[in-house]
Design a protein around this motif. Structure first.
Motif, PDB file in Angstrom:
ATOM      1  N   ASP A 126       6.360  35.428  15.636  1.00 51.65           N
ATOM      2  CA  ASP A 126       4.976  35.114  15.996  1.00 51.65           C
ATOM      3  C   ASP A 126       4.312  34.141  15.051  1.00 51.65           C
ATOM      4  OD1 ASP A 126       4.843  36.827  13.839  1.00 51.65           O
ATOM      5  OD2 ASP A 126       3.104  37.938  14.580  1.00 51.65           O
ATOM      6  N   LEU A 127       5.067  33.493  14.146  1.00 48.81           N
ATOM      7  CA  LEU A 127       4.509  32.513  13.225  1.00 48.81           C
ATOM      8  C   LEU A 127       5.606  31.515  12.876  1.00 48.81           C
ATOM      9  CD1 LEU A 127       2.074  31.581  11.569  1.00 48.81           C
ATOM     10  CD2 LEU A 127       2.818  33.095   9.720  1.00 48.81           C
ATOM     11  N   HIS A 128       5.468  30.296  13.376  1.00 50.55           N
ATOM     12  CA  HIS A 128       6.543  29.323  13.228  1.00 50.55           C
ATOM     13  C   HIS A 128       6.223  28.251  12.184  1.00 50.55           C
ATOM     14  CE1 HIS A 128      10.229  27.388  14.412  1.00 50.55           C
ATOM     15  NE2 HIS A 128       9.601  26.253  14.644  1.00 50.55           N
ATOM     16  N   VAL A 129       5.067  27.581  12.321  1.00 47.94           N
ATOM     17  CA  VAL A 129       4.646  26.560  11.343  1.00 47.94           C
ATOM     18  C   VAL A 129       3.236  26.905  10.887  1.00 47.94           C
ATOM     19  CG1 VAL A 129       4.222  24.116  10.884  1.00 47.94           C
ATOM     20  CG2 VAL A 129       6.121  24.779  12.368  1.00 47.94           C
ATOM     21  N   CYS A 130       3.143  27.779   9.878  1.00 45.50           N
ATOM     22  CA  CYS A 130       1.839  28.152   9.316  1.00 45.50           C
ATOM     23  C   CYS A 130       1.252  26.927   8.623  1.00 45.50           C
ATOM     24  CB  CYS A 130       2.022  29.299   8.327  1.00 45.50           C
ATOM     25  SG  CYS A 130       0.478  30.016   7.730  1.00 45.50           S
ATOM     26  N   ASN A 131       0.033  26.530   8.984  1.00 42.89           N
ATOM     27  CA  ASN A 131      -0.458  25.220   8.574  1.00 42.89           C
ATOM     28  C   ASN A 131      -1.698  25.260   7.690  1.00 42.89           C
ATOM     29  OD1 ASN A 131      -1.341  22.463   8.487  1.00 42.89           O
ATOM     30  ND2 ASN A 131      -0.249  22.059  10.379  1.00 42.89           N
ATOM     31  N   ASN A 132      -2.779  25.883   8.146  1.00 44.77           N
ATOM     32  CA  ASN A 132      -4.026  25.836   7.390  1.00 44.77           C
ATOM     33  C   ASN A 132      -4.823  27.101   7.652  1.00 44.77           C
ATOM     34  OD1 ASN A 132      -7.078  24.332   6.989  1.00 44.77           O
ATOM     35  ND2 ASN A 132      -5.451  23.785   5.575  1.00 44.77           N
ATOM     36  N   ALA A 133      -5.812  27.382   6.797  1.00 44.60           N
ATOM     37  CA  ALA A 133      -6.538  28.646   6.898  1.00 44.60           C
ATOM     38  C   ALA A 133      -7.939  28.514   6.323  1.00 44.60           C
ATOM     39  CB  ALA A 133      -5.778  29.756   6.160  1.00 44.60           C
ATOM     40  N   ALA A 134      -8.749  29.517   6.612  1.00 39.76           N
ATOM     41  CA  ALA A 134     -10.041  29.726   5.957  1.00 39.76           C
ATOM     42  C   ALA A 134     -10.164  31.217   5.690  1.00 39.76           C
ATOM     43  CB  ALA A 134     -11.194  29.242   6.827  1.00 39.76           C
ATOM     44  N   VAL A 135     -10.806  31.579   4.580  1.00 40.43           N
ATOM     45  CA  VAL A 135     -10.890  32.978   4.157  1.00 40.43           C
ATOM     46  C   VAL A 135     -12.357  33.407   4.116  1.00 40.43           C
ATOM     47  CG1 VAL A 135     -10.303  34.638   2.365  1.00 40.43           C
ATOM     48  CG2 VAL A 135      -8.809  32.670   2.760  1.00 40.43           C
ATOM     49  N   ALA A 136     -12.662  34.497   4.811  1.00 42.35           N
ATOM     50  CA  ALA A 136     -14.009  35.052   4.814  1.00 42.35           C
ATOM     51  C   ALA A 136     -14.260  35.833   3.526  1.00 42.35           C
ATOM     52  CB  ALA A 136     -14.202  35.944   6.035  1.00 42.35           C
ATOM     53  N   ALA A 137     -15.523  36.157   3.272  1.00 39.89           N
ATOM     54  CA  ALA A 137     -15.904  36.844   2.036  1.00 39.89           C
ATOM     55  C   ALA A 137     -15.221  38.200   1.902  1.00 39.89           C
ATOM     56  CB  ALA A 137     -17.425  37.002   1.994  1.00 39.89           C
ATOM     57  N   ASP A 138     -14.926  38.862   3.034  1.00 39.18           N
ATOM     58  CA  ASP A 138     -14.291  40.183   2.974  1.00 39.18           C
ATOM     59  C   ASP A 138     -12.768  40.098   2.902  1.00 39.18           C
ATOM     60  OD1 ASP A 138     -13.568  39.422   5.528  1.00 39.18           O
ATOM     61  OD2 ASP A 138     -14.353  41.219   6.516  1.00 39.18           O
ATOM     62  N   GLY A 139     -12.219  38.874   2.854  1.00 38.01           N
ATOM     63  CA  GLY A 139     -10.779  38.708   2.766  1.00 38.01           C
ATOM     64  C   GLY A 139     -10.080  38.479   4.094  1.00 38.01           C
ATOM     65  N   THR A 140     -10.826  38.492   5.192  1.00 37.27           N
ATOM     66  CA  THR A 140     -10.231  38.165   6.479  1.00 37.27           C
ATOM     67  C   THR A 140      -9.762  36.717   6.470  1.00 37.27           C
ATOM     68  OG1 THR A 140     -11.605  39.765   7.662  1.00 37.27           O
ATOM     69  CG2 THR A 140     -10.643  37.981   8.961  1.00 37.27           C
ATOM     70  N   VAL A 141      -8.548  36.493   6.959  1.00 36.83           N
ATOM     71  CA  VAL A 141      -7.958  35.159   6.957  1.00 36.83           C
ATOM     72  C   VAL A 141      -7.823  34.669   8.393  1.00 36.83           C
ATOM     73  CG1 VAL A 141      -5.945  33.763   6.339  1.00 36.83           C
ATOM     74  CG2 VAL A 141      -6.665  35.654   4.851  1.00 36.83           C
ATOM     75  N   TYR A 142      -8.351  33.481   8.657  1.00 34.38           N
ATOM     76  CA  TYR A 142      -8.164  32.797   9.933  1.00 34.38           C
ATOM     77  C   TYR A 142      -7.184  31.661   9.692  1.00 34.38           C
ATOM     78  CZ  TYR A 142     -12.330  35.422  11.208  1.00 34.38           C
ATOM     79  OH  TYR A 142     -13.220  36.439  11.450  1.00 34.38           O
ATOM     80  N   PHE A 143      -6.127  31.579  10.501  1.00 32.95           N
ATOM     81  CA  PHE A 143      -5.096  30.591  10.204  1.00 32.95           C
ATOM     82  C   PHE A 143      -4.434  30.071  11.475  1.00 32.95           C
ATOM     83  CE2 PHE A 143      -3.141  34.736  10.135  1.00 32.95           C
ATOM     84  CZ  PHE A 143      -1.807  34.594  10.508  1.00 32.95           C
ATOM     85  N   THR A 144      -3.752  28.938  11.322  1.00 30.33           N
ATOM     86  CA  THR A 144      -3.142  28.280  12.466  1.00 30.33           C
ATOM     87  C   THR A 144      -1.620  28.301  12.389  1.00 30.33           C
ATOM     88  OG1 THR A 144      -3.437  26.149  11.312  1.00 30.33           O
ATOM     89  CG2 THR A 144      -5.063  26.728  13.002  1.00 30.33           C
ATOM     90  N   ASP A 145      -1.011  28.385  13.559  1.00 31.82           N
ATOM     91  CA  ASP A 145       0.426  28.202  13.751  1.00 31.82           C
ATOM     92  C   ASP A 145       0.545  26.989  14.671  1.00 31.82           C
ATOM     93  OD1 ASP A 145       3.151  28.465  13.967  1.00 31.82           O
ATOM     94  OD2 ASP A 145       3.098  30.208  15.288  1.00 31.82           O
ATOM     95  N   SER A 146       0.993  25.855  14.137  1.00 28.62           N
ATOM     96  CA  SER A 146       0.828  24.586  14.836  1.00 28.62           C
ATOM     97  C   SER A 146       1.705  24.424  16.066  1.00 28.62           C
ATOM     98  CB  SER A 146       1.065  23.424  13.872  1.00 28.62           C
ATOM     99  OG  SER A 146       0.038  23.357  12.907  1.00 28.62           O
ATOM    100  N   THR A 147       2.921  24.913  16.019  1.00 28.76           N
ATOM    101  CA  THR A 147       3.825  24.732  17.151  1.00 28.76           C
ATOM    102  C   THR A 147       4.927  25.786  17.114  1.00 28.76           C
ATOM    103  OG1 THR A 147       5.489  23.253  18.158  1.00 28.76           O
ATOM    104  CG2 THR A 147       5.091  22.992  15.803  1.00 28.76           C
ATOM    105  N   ARG A 148       5.323  26.244  18.277  1.00 30.62           N
ATOM    106  CA  ARG A 148       6.448  27.163  18.376  1.00 30.62           C
ATOM    107  C   ARG A 148       7.726  26.427  18.758  1.00 30.62           C
ATOM    108  NH1 ARG A 148       5.044  32.194  18.085  1.00 30.62           N
ATOM    109  NH2 ARG A 148       7.011  32.904  18.991  1.00 30.62           N
ATOM    110  N   ARG A 149       7.624  25.127  18.991  1.00 27.35           N
ATOM    111  CA  ARG A 149       8.749  24.362  19.514  1.00 27.35           C
ATOM    112  C   ARG A 149       9.545  23.634  18.436  1.00 27.35           C
ATOM    113  NH1 ARG A 149      11.580  23.418  23.067  1.00 27.35           N
ATOM    114  NH2 ARG A 149      11.054  21.318  23.796  1.00 27.35           N
ATOM    115  N   PHE A 150       8.897  23.187  17.374  1.00 25.29           N
ATOM    116  CA  PHE A 150       9.548  22.279  16.435  1.00 25.29           C
ATOM    117  C   PHE A 150       9.265  22.670  14.997  1.00 25.29           C
ATOM    118  CE2 PHE A 150       8.299  19.950  20.281  1.00 25.29           C
ATOM    119  CZ  PHE A 150       9.549  19.558  20.746  1.00 25.29           C
TER     120      PHE A 150
END
Length: 337
Positions: A126-150
């Protein structure tokens, strides 16, 4: 595999199955406005993102897996960790560690003192190319997986194919990971609103930023924060000025927009030719700042400096704008006029 290998043995490249997409008409580039850059060289290639701490130290990751720290005067460079993968986006975690998006290993936490690396969410099904993120004050992480193909090295294949297999995810402080959006065109940079009422992420191949509301009457809804951008939006970040900053890796290319609306067989053929004959990113340095309330342009700094190009990371800190690049062996900065 590097580009020389691809030129000698093009059959090694993964097959693509392109779809047709019609890009909106691109606007004009701004007049040159980029202030003079100060360039700090590092002992590694592809300093893709930049992060600044309260002391003015600058962090970046390079393609051999190392996470580096430059002192605030640029005179000392230290290796603080080796992820064993390919670090891309870097953020601060509330516990003092660094959050590292590693294209090969997944979502990582790195101790800045000991160099210890903890895998928060591994690369895998469920995570192929982990690319970038932002972190909330409580430690929640929002992040992107750019592509599942390459793989990351074949990002041009994802652009030419244009099937949209990227995802946007959230990791809560208890370790639970949830996929929030799928079917995205190479999702990349992530930034939280200053009040954390929404999160913005870049959809690189669609030339736009999307917004997901996190609180208020629209919580859970998505909309477009900035559309028909004039370049490929890469990493984004929320500056100390409260604005959302965008790194444009390259201006849009009319040839690429044309190719994306042609029959798939043409792009299949193009993918097989040597890289030197394929469309390439323009040698520019370009960052833009948007007002988080309106999405309006606050700053737009564009130029063609001889010693720095392909800006993929941007971080505004105290009126100084730091830049990272997927291609350069350096970070750079300029002061906002």
């Amino acid at each position: 595999m590097d580009e020389r290998d691809w030129e000698e043995t093009p059959m090694r490249r993964p097959a693509i199955e392109p779809v047709v997409w019609k890009a909106p008409r691109a606007g004009r580039r701004p007049a040159p406005s980029l202030p003079g850059l100060t360039v700090w060289h590092v002992n590694g290639s592809g300093a893709e993102d930049v992060l600044v701490d309260d002391k003015g130290n600058v962090y970046t990751g390079v393609d051999d897996g190392r996470v580096l720290r430059l002192t605030s005067d640029g005179r000392r460079l230290d290796t603080i960790a080796d992820t064993g993968g390919r670090p891309l986006g870097i953020e601060h975690l509330p516990d003092g560690r660094l959050l590292v998006c590693d294209a090969r290993r997944g979502l990582l936490a790195v101790d800045r003192t000991t160099g210890a690396v903890e895998v928060l969410h591994p690369a895998g099904e469920d995570l192929h190319v982990c690319n970038n993120a932002a972190v909330a004050a409580d430690g929640t992480v929002y992040f992107t997986d750019s592509t599942r193909r390459f793989e990351l090295a074949h990002w041009k294949a994802d652009l030419l194919e244009h099937t949209g297999t990227g995802s946007f995810l959230r990791r809560t402080p208890d370790g639970a990971v949830e996929t929030l959006r799928t079917g995205l065109q190479f999702p990349n940079g992530v930034a939280l609103a200053p009040d954390e009422s929404f999160v913005v992420f870049a959809e690189m191949w669609e030339y736009r930023l999307l917004r997901l509301w996190l609180s208020g009457p629209r919580a859970g809804e998505s909309d477009v924060f900035a559309d028909n951008l004039p370049g490929f939006p890469d990493n984004i970040s929320t500056g100390s000025d409260g604005n959302i900053w965008i790194a444009f890796a390259s201006p849009r290319d009319p040839l690429v927009d044309f190719l994306l609306r042609t029959p798939p067989v043409l792009r299949k053929a193009l993918w097989r030719v040597p890289p030197r004959l394929q469309p390439k990113e323009k040698r520019t340095a370009w960052v833009r700042a948007l007002d988080p309330a309106t999405g309006g342009v606050v700053h737009d700094f564009y130029g063609t400096p001889a010693d720095y190009h392909m800006v993929t990371g941007v971080r505004e800190h105290g009126g100084r704008v730091y830049l990272g690049s997927l291609e350069e062996r350096a970070v750079a900065f300029f002061d906002v006029p």
